[in-house]
Scaffold this motif. Structure first.
Motif, PDB file in Angstrom:
ATOM      1  N   ARG A 131      13.609  -1.422 -11.070  1.00  0.00           N
ATOM      2  CA  ARG A 131      13.963   0.053 -11.106  1.00  0.00           C
ATOM      3  C   ARG A 131      14.812   0.319  -9.714  1.00  0.00           C
ATOM      4  NH1 ARG A 131       7.995   2.348 -12.753  1.00  0.00           N
ATOM      5  NH2 ARG A 131       7.947   2.146 -14.790  1.00  0.00           N
ATOM      6  N   GLY A 132      15.091  -0.574  -8.833  1.00  0.00           N
ATOM      7  CA  GLY A 132      15.993  -0.343  -7.787  1.00  0.00           C
ATOM      8  C   GLY A 132      15.148   0.259  -6.586  1.00  0.00           C
ATOM      9  N   ILE A 133      13.558   0.171  -6.679  1.00  0.00           N
ATOM     10  CA  ILE A 133      12.913   0.423  -5.628  1.00  0.00           C
ATOM     11  C   ILE A 133      12.799  -0.268  -4.434  1.00  0.00           C
ATOM     12  CG2 ILE A 133      10.593   1.293  -4.959  1.00  0.00           C
ATOM     13  CD1 ILE A 133      10.223   2.407  -8.024  1.00  0.00           C
ATOM     14  N   LEU A 134      13.024  -1.544  -4.981  1.00  0.00           N
ATOM     15  CA  LEU A 134      13.077  -2.690  -3.821  1.00  0.00           C
ATOM     16  C   LEU A 134      14.410  -3.471  -4.133  1.00  0.00           C
ATOM     17  CD1 LEU A 134       9.405  -4.200  -4.208  1.00  0.00           C
ATOM     18  CD2 LEU A 134      10.493  -3.080  -2.211  1.00  0.00           C
ATOM     19  N   LEU A 135      15.166  -3.453  -3.061  1.00  0.00           N
ATOM     20  CA  LEU A 135      16.571  -4.066  -3.389  1.00  0.00           C
ATOM     21  C   LEU A 135      16.681  -5.425  -2.739  1.00  0.00           C
ATOM     22  CD1 LEU A 135      18.460  -0.851  -2.243  1.00  0.00           C
ATOM     23  CD2 LEU A 135      17.756  -1.605  -4.410  1.00  0.00           C
ATOM     24  N   GLU A 136      17.519  -6.057  -2.830  1.00  0.00           N
ATOM     25  CA  GLU A 136      17.822  -7.535  -2.651  1.00  0.00           C
ATOM     26  C   GLU A 136      17.778  -7.534  -1.061  1.00  0.00           C
ATOM     27  OE1 GLU A 136      21.583  -9.196  -3.798  1.00  0.00           O
ATOM     28  OE2 GLU A 136      20.837  -9.261  -5.779  1.00  0.00           O
ATOM     29  N   ASP A 137      17.102  -8.559  -0.401  1.00  0.00           N
ATOM     30  CA  ASP A 137      17.032  -8.618   0.949  1.00  0.00           C
ATOM     31  C   ASP A 137      16.157  -7.562   1.814  1.00  0.00           C
ATOM     32  OD1 ASP A 137      18.296 -11.182   1.183  1.00  0.00           O
ATOM     33  OD2 ASP A 137      20.052 -10.014   1.219  1.00  0.00           O
ATOM     34  N   GLU A 138      15.420  -6.940   0.783  1.00  0.00           N
ATOM     35  CA  GLU A 138      14.677  -5.713   1.421  1.00  0.00           C
ATOM     36  C   GLU A 138      12.806  -6.223   1.500  1.00  0.00           C
ATOM     37  OE1 GLU A 138      13.096  -1.228   0.219  1.00  0.00           O
ATOM     38  OE2 GLU A 138      14.985  -2.038  -0.392  1.00  0.00           O
ATOM     39  N   LYS A 139      12.360  -6.059   2.327  1.00  0.00           N
ATOM     40  CA  LYS A 139      10.920  -6.386   2.687  1.00  0.00           C
ATOM     41  C   LYS A 139       9.861  -5.713   1.542  1.00  0.00           C
ATOM     42  CE  LYS A 139       7.342  -6.949   6.441  1.00  0.00           C
ATOM     43  NZ  LYS A 139       6.134  -6.752   5.639  1.00  0.00           N
ATOM     44  N   VAL A 140       9.002  -6.513   1.063  1.00  0.00           N
ATOM     45  CA  VAL A 140       8.182  -6.278  -0.020  1.00  0.00           C
ATOM     46  C   VAL A 140       6.762  -5.777   0.673  1.00  0.00           C
ATOM     47  CG1 VAL A 140       9.158  -7.149  -1.926  1.00  0.00           C
ATOM     48  CG2 VAL A 140       7.232  -8.358  -0.582  1.00  0.00           C
ATOM     49  N   PRO A 141       5.795  -5.119  -0.014  1.00  0.00           N
ATOM     50  CA  PRO A 141       4.680  -4.754   0.734  1.00  0.00           C
ATOM     51  C   PRO A 141       3.880  -6.129   1.045  1.00  0.00           C
ATOM     52  CG  PRO A 141       5.154  -3.260  -1.127  1.00  0.00           C
ATOM     53  CD  PRO A 141       6.137  -4.173  -1.178  1.00  0.00           C
ATOM     54  N   SER A 142       3.274  -6.312   2.157  1.00  0.00           N
ATOM     55  CA  SER A 142       2.597  -6.970   2.460  1.00  0.00           C
ATOM     56  C   SER A 142       1.147  -7.258   1.625  1.00  0.00           C
ATOM     57  CB  SER A 142       2.263  -6.725   4.125  1.00  0.00           C
ATOM     58  OG  SER A 142       1.258  -6.131   4.231  1.00  0.00           O
ATOM     59  N   THR A 143       0.594  -8.606   1.997  1.00  0.00           N
ATOM     60  CA  THR A 143      -0.567  -8.812   1.171  1.00  0.00           C
ATOM     61  C   THR A 143      -1.604  -7.569   1.591  1.00  0.00           C
ATOM     62  OG1 THR A 143      -0.069 -11.158   1.208  1.00  0.00           O
ATOM     63  CG2 THR A 143      -2.460 -10.469   0.997  1.00  0.00           C
ATOM     64  N   ASN A 144      -1.611  -7.583   2.995  1.00  0.00           N
ATOM     65  CA  ASN A 144      -2.572  -6.326   3.355  1.00  0.00           C
ATOM     66  C   ASN A 144      -2.227  -5.213   2.914  1.00  0.00           C
ATOM     67  OD1 ASN A 144      -4.086  -8.330   5.027  1.00  0.00           O
ATOM     68  ND2 ASN A 144      -2.833  -7.921   6.745  1.00  0.00           N
ATOM     69  N   GLU A 145      -1.023  -4.611   2.751  1.00  0.00           N
ATOM     70  CA  GLU A 145      -0.784  -3.423   2.107  1.00  0.00           C
ATOM     71  C   GLU A 145      -1.131  -3.250   0.848  1.00  0.00           C
ATOM     72  OE1 GLU A 145       3.139  -1.940   4.813  1.00  0.00           O
ATOM     73  OE2 GLU A 145       3.433  -3.640   3.085  1.00  0.00           O
ATOM     74  N   LEU A 146      -0.867  -4.597   0.069  1.00  0.00           N
ATOM     75  CA  LEU A 146      -1.297  -4.529  -1.514  1.00  0.00           C
ATOM     76  C   LEU A 146      -2.808  -4.329  -1.639  1.00  0.00           C
ATOM     77  CD1 LEU A 146       1.086  -6.976  -2.660  1.00  0.00           C
ATOM     78  CD2 LEU A 146       1.160  -4.667  -3.356  1.00  0.00           C
ATOM     79  N   THR A 147      -3.642  -5.152  -0.691  1.00  0.00           N
ATOM     80  CA  THR A 147      -5.115  -5.245  -0.582  1.00  0.00           C
ATOM     81  C   THR A 147      -5.484  -3.791  -0.395  1.00  0.00           C
ATOM     82  OG1 THR A 147      -4.972  -7.402   0.304  1.00  0.00           O
ATOM     83  CG2 THR A 147      -7.144  -6.142   0.472  1.00  0.00           C
ATOM     84  N   ARG A 148      -4.805  -2.794   0.547  1.00  0.00           N
ATOM     85  CA  ARG A 148      -5.325  -1.548   0.707  1.00  0.00           C
ATOM     86  C   ARG A 148      -5.100  -0.775  -0.328  1.00  0.00           C
ATOM     87  NH1 ARG A 148      -3.789  -2.895   5.806  1.00  0.00           N
ATOM     88  NH2 ARG A 148      -1.693  -1.819   5.586  1.00  0.00           N
TER      89      ARG A 148
END
Length: 123
Positions: free
Chosen positions: A25-42
């Protein structure tokens, strides 16, 4: 990433699919940081190991890459890779299921094709 998890599929698979969908969907782009494990956990109230398993699946597929000490990032070409993977799954899984269901209710392939051609695409 405002998605709810279901009991129909393993949570780690759902996490990886959520990230993939955000890339498509273009929310996350190439070379962009994805949510961390801790962020997903929360965000999803899940076990950190489950979140990590979902992320690691994408790393093993080459969709994400790790920058040591910084986090996980979207790999160049990830969007095209995901599209290819999902198109292949659609052809190998969804179409045969559709045709099997159509046959079970007495619809021919021609009738299915006509129904598809006369349907509008959502979105």
């Amino acid at each position: 990433m405002n998605t709810f998890l279901s009991a129909e599929k393993s949570i780690y698979l759902q996490i990886s699919e959520i990230i993939e969908t955000d890339i498509l969907r273009g929310i996350l782009l190439e070379d962009e940081k994805v949510p961390s494990t801790n962020e997903l956990t929360r965000q999803y109230t899940i076990n950190p190991a489950t979140a990590a398993k979902g992320i690691n699946l994408l790393v093993s597929e080459g969709i994400l890459y790790k920058k040591r000490g910084i986090g996980m990032f979207v790999s160049p070409g990830a969007r095209e890779q995901i599209l290819e993977k999902r198109r292949k799954a659609f052809k190998e899984q969804s179409i045969p299921r559709l045709l099997q269901e159509a046959a079970s209710i007495g619809l021919s392939k021609e009738e299915v094709l006509h129904a598809i051609e006369s349907s509008s695409v959502p979105g």
